[in-house]
Design a protein around this motif. Structure first.
Motif, mmCIF file in Angstrom:
data_model
loop_
_atom_site.group_PDB
_atom_site.id
_atom_site.type_symbol
_atom_site.label_atom_id
_atom_site.label_comp_id
_atom_site.label_asym_id
_atom_site.label_seq_id
_atom_site.Cartn_x
_atom_site.Cartn_y
_atom_site.Cartn_z
ATOM 1 N N UNK A 30 1.079 -1.439 0.170
ATOM 2 C CA UNK A 30 0.042 -0.033 -0.829
ATOM 3 C C UNK A 30 0.813 1.178 -0.048
ATOM 4 N N UNK A 31 2.306 1.084 0.804
ATOM 5 C CA UNK A 31 2.981 2.314 0.811
ATOM 6 C C UNK A 31 3.920 2.783 -0.870
ATOM 7 N N UNK A 32 3.562 1.059 -1.885
ATOM 8 C CA UNK A 32 4.114 2.233 -2.717
ATOM 9 C C UNK A 32 2.938 2.236 -3.862
ATOM 10 N N UNK A 33 2.048 1.497 -3.585
ATOM 11 C CA UNK A 33 1.137 1.534 -4.697
ATOM 12 C C UNK A 33 0.345 2.891 -4.463
ATOM 13 N N UNK A 34 0.043 3.302 -2.918
ATOM 14 C CA UNK A 34 -1.155 4.502 -2.493
ATOM 15 C C UNK A 34 -2.358 3.223 -2.987
ATOM 16 N N UNK A 35 -3.547 4.560 -2.373
ATOM 17 C CA UNK A 35 -4.907 4.173 -2.351
ATOM 18 C C UNK A 35 -5.323 4.029 -4.037
ATOM 19 N N UNK A 36 -4.777 5.287 -5.016
ATOM 20 C CA UNK A 36 -5.619 5.712 -5.928
ATOM 21 C C UNK A 36 -6.023 5.054 -6.928
ATOM 22 N N UNK A 37 -5.054 3.845 -7.200
ATOM 23 C CA UNK A 37 -4.746 2.980 -8.420
ATOM 24 C C UNK A 37 -6.252 2.449 -8.244
ATOM 25 N N UNK A 38 -6.712 1.770 -9.546
ATOM 26 C CA UNK A 38 -7.747 0.573 -9.590
ATOM 27 C C UNK A 38 -7.123 -0.853 -8.989
ATOM 28 N N UNK B 284 -0.589 14.643 1.351
ATOM 29 C CA UNK B 284 0.213 16.007 1.624
ATOM 30 C C UNK B 284 1.550 15.560 0.898
ATOM 31 N N UNK B 285 1.880 14.148 0.788
ATOM 32 C CA UNK B 285 2.888 14.363 -0.952
ATOM 33 C C UNK B 285 2.262 14.962 -2.497
ATOM 34 N N UNK C 60 4.392 17.470 -4.565
ATOM 35 C CA UNK C 60 4.841 16.759 -5.222
ATOM 36 C C UNK C 60 5.689 15.998 -5.107
ATOM 37 N N UNK C 61 6.063 14.983 -4.592
ATOM 38 C CA UNK C 61 6.422 13.989 -3.763
ATOM 39 C C UNK C 61 5.961 12.551 -3.554
ATOM 40 N N UNK C 62 6.816 11.427 -4.543
ATOM 41 C CA UNK C 62 6.412 10.373 -4.584
ATOM 42 C C UNK C 62 6.373 9.141 -3.062
ATOM 43 N N UNK C 63 5.099 8.538 -2.977
ATOM 44 C CA UNK C 63 4.561 7.396 -1.526
ATOM 45 C C UNK C 63 5.734 6.578 -1.219
ATOM 46 N N UNK C 64 6.233 6.005 -2.315
ATOM 47 C CA UNK C 64 7.184 5.327 -2.352
ATOM 48 C C UNK C 64 8.325 5.751 -2.028
ATOM 49 N N UNK C 65 8.817 6.987 -2.496
ATOM 50 C CA UNK C 65 9.701 7.983 -2.389
ATOM 51 C C UNK C 65 9.653 8.039 -0.824
ATOM 52 N N UNK C 66 8.600 8.733 -0.377
ATOM 53 C CA UNK C 66 9.084 8.699 1.057
ATOM 54 C C UNK C 66 9.144 7.388 2.076
ATOM 55 N N UNK C 67 8.309 6.336 2.030
ATOM 56 C CA UNK C 67 8.638 5.201 2.419
ATOM 57 C C UNK C 67 9.733 5.050 2.339
ATOM 58 N N UNK C 68 10.191 4.872 1.682
ATOM 59 C CA UNK C 68 11.738 3.820 1.216
ATOM 60 C C UNK C 68 12.657 5.075 2.427
ATOM 61 N N UNK D 263 10.435 20.950 3.581
ATOM 62 C CA UNK D 263 8.808 21.204 4.643
ATOM 63 C C UNK D 263 7.504 19.712 4.239
ATOM 64 N N UNK D 264 7.461 19.001 3.212
ATOM 65 C CA UNK D 264 7.097 17.786 3.198
ATOM 66 C C UNK D 264 6.828 17.027 4.849
ATOM 67 N N UNK D 265 8.418 16.542 5.446
ATOM 68 C CA UNK D 265 8.380 16.094 6.264
ATOM 69 C C UNK D 265 8.171 16.926 7.249
ATOM 70 N N UNK D 266 8.318 18.254 7.250
ATOM 71 C CA UNK D 266 7.733 18.709 8.551
ATOM 72 C C UNK D 266 5.988 18.617 8.092
ATOM 73 N N UNK D 267 5.527 19.068 7.286
ATOM 74 C CA UNK D 267 4.267 18.792 7.461
ATOM 75 C C UNK D 267 3.087 17.855 8.231
ATOM 76 N N UNK D 268 4.150 16.499 7.445
ATOM 77 C CA UNK D 268 3.750 15.171 7.994
ATOM 78 C C UNK D 268 3.575 15.163 9.301
ATOM 79 N N UNK D 269 5.226 15.759 10.094
ATOM 80 C CA UNK D 269 5.182 15.480 11.343
ATOM 81 C C UNK D 269 4.227 17.288 12.134
ATOM 82 N N UNK D 270 3.900 17.854 11.428
ATOM 83 C CA UNK D 270 2.648 18.984 12.468
ATOM 84 C C UNK D 270 1.106 18.077 12.337
#
Ligand SMILES: NC(=O)c1ccc[n+]([C@@H]2O[C@H](COP(=O)([O-])OP(=O)(O)OC[C@H]3O[C@@H](n4cnc5c(N)ncnc54)[C@H](OP(=O)(O)O)[C@@H]3O)[C@@H](O)[C@H]2O)c1
Length: 344
Positions: free
Chosen positions: A241-249, A273-274, A278-286, A322-329
Motif C-alpha cells: 500500500x505504501x508503494x501503490x497508494x490508494x488511488x489506483x484501481x 501531503x505528498x 510533489x513527492x512520490x509516496x514510495x520515495x517517502x516510504x524508503x 517542508x514535506x517532512x515537517x508537514x507530516x509531523x505537524x
C-alpha cells in the motif's frame, strides 16, 4: 557499477548498502517469475549497487536461494543473508504451480519448523548447498514468535533457547563461519525477548517500522541502540500500500491482506501531503526509515528489472524538508520519529 552508501551492521565490521534487495519475490511470491526474469532482476540490482540480498529457504521452498546463488556466484563483495528455522523435506506430490504458503510453483519440498541446535546447523548447511555459495554473511531466525506459531510459539521458543538454537548461531559467529545473526520477523515483542537471551547483531524487522507505523520507537529501537543491534527494514511498503497508494484501481495490499479502513485513511492523509509537495509516496516510504540511525538498510521486494530501476530513482528522489515537517505537524508520523534532514 553504481554505488550506494553503506552502513554498519552492529559492531561486526560488516557493512551493507543502505538500499538492499528483498528476494522473496524471486521465490514466486504470489506470481510466477521466470528463471530468465529472476536473473535479469538480480543482475540489474547488482549493477545498480544493491549489493545486499536477503533470501530464505521459505521463499519458494528453496527457489529464491537457488536463483540468488546462481546470479551471485562469481560476483565479489555482495552481502547475503538467509534464514534458519525451516527445513525442507522432499515432497514428490509438489508438481504443479498451485500457490503454497503464498508461493507459486515452489520446489518439490515440504516445510518443517526446527529451531533446535541441530536444526539450525542443518538449515545453514542446506542453504549453502542450494545457494551454491561457500558462505553467507548473515543468518536470521525466521518467523519465531506468536504471529506465525500461535499456540506452538512456546515450544519453538524452547527449541531456540534451551534447545540450543541460539547457541548454534553464536558458535557459527564465534568461529567466523557467519559474520552476524539475529531475527527475521514481523513482530516486535519476540525481538525484545530474544535480545534478553543473546547478543543480536541485527534484526530484520518487516512492516513494523514504516511510514505507516512506528511502535518500534517505544521499546525496540531504544533497546537496539543500547545493545548495538542494527535494524534492516523489510516490507517497507507494508507489502504494497505504501508503494501503490490508494488511488489506483484494483486490490490494495497491507501486511499480505486487504487493508483495514483506518489504514486506508492514514495512507490517504499521507498521499494528500505528498501531492501538495510533489513527492512520490514510495520515495517517502524508503527515505523515512533510513532517517533512523539504527536502520542499516531498507530492502523492498523487487520482482523485475524495471522495478529495480524505479526503486533506485525513488531512493534518490529529492524530497523537500517542508514535506517532512508537514507530516509531523499533521501527526501523520510520530513526533519522536527521526526525519530525513533532522540531524543536518
Ligand atoms: N519475516 C521476515 O524475515 C520477512 C517478512 C517480510 C519481508 N521480509 C523481507 O523484506 C522483503 C520485502 O518485503 P515484501 O516484498 O513482503 O514487501 P514490500 O517491499 O513492502 O512490498 C512489496 C510489494 O510492493 C510492490 N512494489 C514495490 N515497488 C513498487 C513500486 N515502485 N510501485 C508499485 N508497487 C511496488 C511490489 O509489487 P510488484 O510485485 O508488482 O513489484 C510488491 O507487491 C522481502 O523480500 C524479504 O526479503 C522478511
Amino acid at each position: 557499477m553504481a554505488t550506494i552508501p553503506t552502513r554498519a551492521i552492529g559492531t561486526t565490521g560488516l557493512a551493507v548498502p543502505e538500499l538492499g534487495f528483498g528476494a522473496a519475490s524471486l521465490g514466486n511470491l504470489y506470481q510466477p517469475v521466470s528463471d530468465a526474469d529472476a536473473r535479469a532482476t538480480l543482475d540489474a540490482a547488482l549493477d545498480a549497487g544493491l549489493r545486499y540480498i536477503d533470501t530464505a529457504p521459505h521463499y519458494g521452498r528453496g527457489l529464491s536461494e537457488r536463483r540468488v546463488g546462481e546470479a551471485l556466484r562469481l560476483v565479489p563483495d555482495v552481502v547475503v543473508s538467509t534464514k534458519v528455522g525451516r527445513l525442507m523435506d522432499p515432497d514428490p506430490s509438489v508438481t504443479d504451480d498451485t500457490e503454497r504458503d503464498g508461493f507459486r510453483s515452489p520446489m518439490p519440498f515440504r516445510m518443517r519448523y526446527d529451531y533446535t541446535h541441530d536444526g539450525i546447523l542443518r538449515s545453514h548447511e542446506h542453504s549453502l548447498q542450494r545457494l551454491g555459495l561457500a558462505h553467507v554473511d548473515i543468518l536470521y531466525v525466521h518467523d519465531i514468535g506468536g504471529l506465525v506459531h500461535g499456540a506452538e510459539a512456546g515450544r519453538y521458543w524452547e527449541q531456540l533457547t534451551t534447545g540450543g538454537g541460539l547457541r548454534a548461531l553464536e558458535r557459527l559467529r564465534d568461529e567466523g563461519t557467519i559474520r552476524a545473526f539475529g531475527l527475521g520477523v514481523n513482530e516486535i515483542a519476540v525481538c525484545l525477548d530474544a535480545m534478553r537471551e543473546a547478543r543480536l547483531d541485527v534484526i530484520l524487522l518487516a512492516g513494523r517500522y514504516t511510514l505507516l507505523e512506528q511502535h518500534a520507537l517505544d521499546a525496540l529501537l531504544p533497546a537496539c541502540a543500547d545493545a548495538g543491534t542494527s535494524i534492516v527494514v523489510g516490507g517497507p511498503y507494508n507489502s504494497g500500500i505504501l508503494a501503490t497508494g490508494t488511488k489506483r484501481g484494483g486490490p490494495l495490499h497491507y501486511d499480505y491482506g486487504p487493508p483495514p479502513e483506518d489504514i486506508v485513511a492514514r495512507v490517504r492523509g499521507i498521499e494528500a501531503v505528498a501531492d501538495r509537495h510533489g513527492v512520490t509516496l514510495p520515495a517517502a516510504a524508503l527515505q523515512f526509515v533510513l532517517a533512523h540511525p539504527q536502520v542499516a538498510s531498507v530492502i523492498p521486494g523487487l520482482g523485475n528489472p524495471q522495478r529495480v530501476a524505479q526503486t533506485v530513482d525513488l531512493y534518490r528522489e529529492s524530497v523537500p524538508a517542508d514535506f517532512w515537517a508537514e507530516l509531523r505537524r499533521e501527526r501523520l508520523v510520530r513526533e519522536d520519529a527521526p526525519l530525513p534532514g533532522d540531524a543536518a
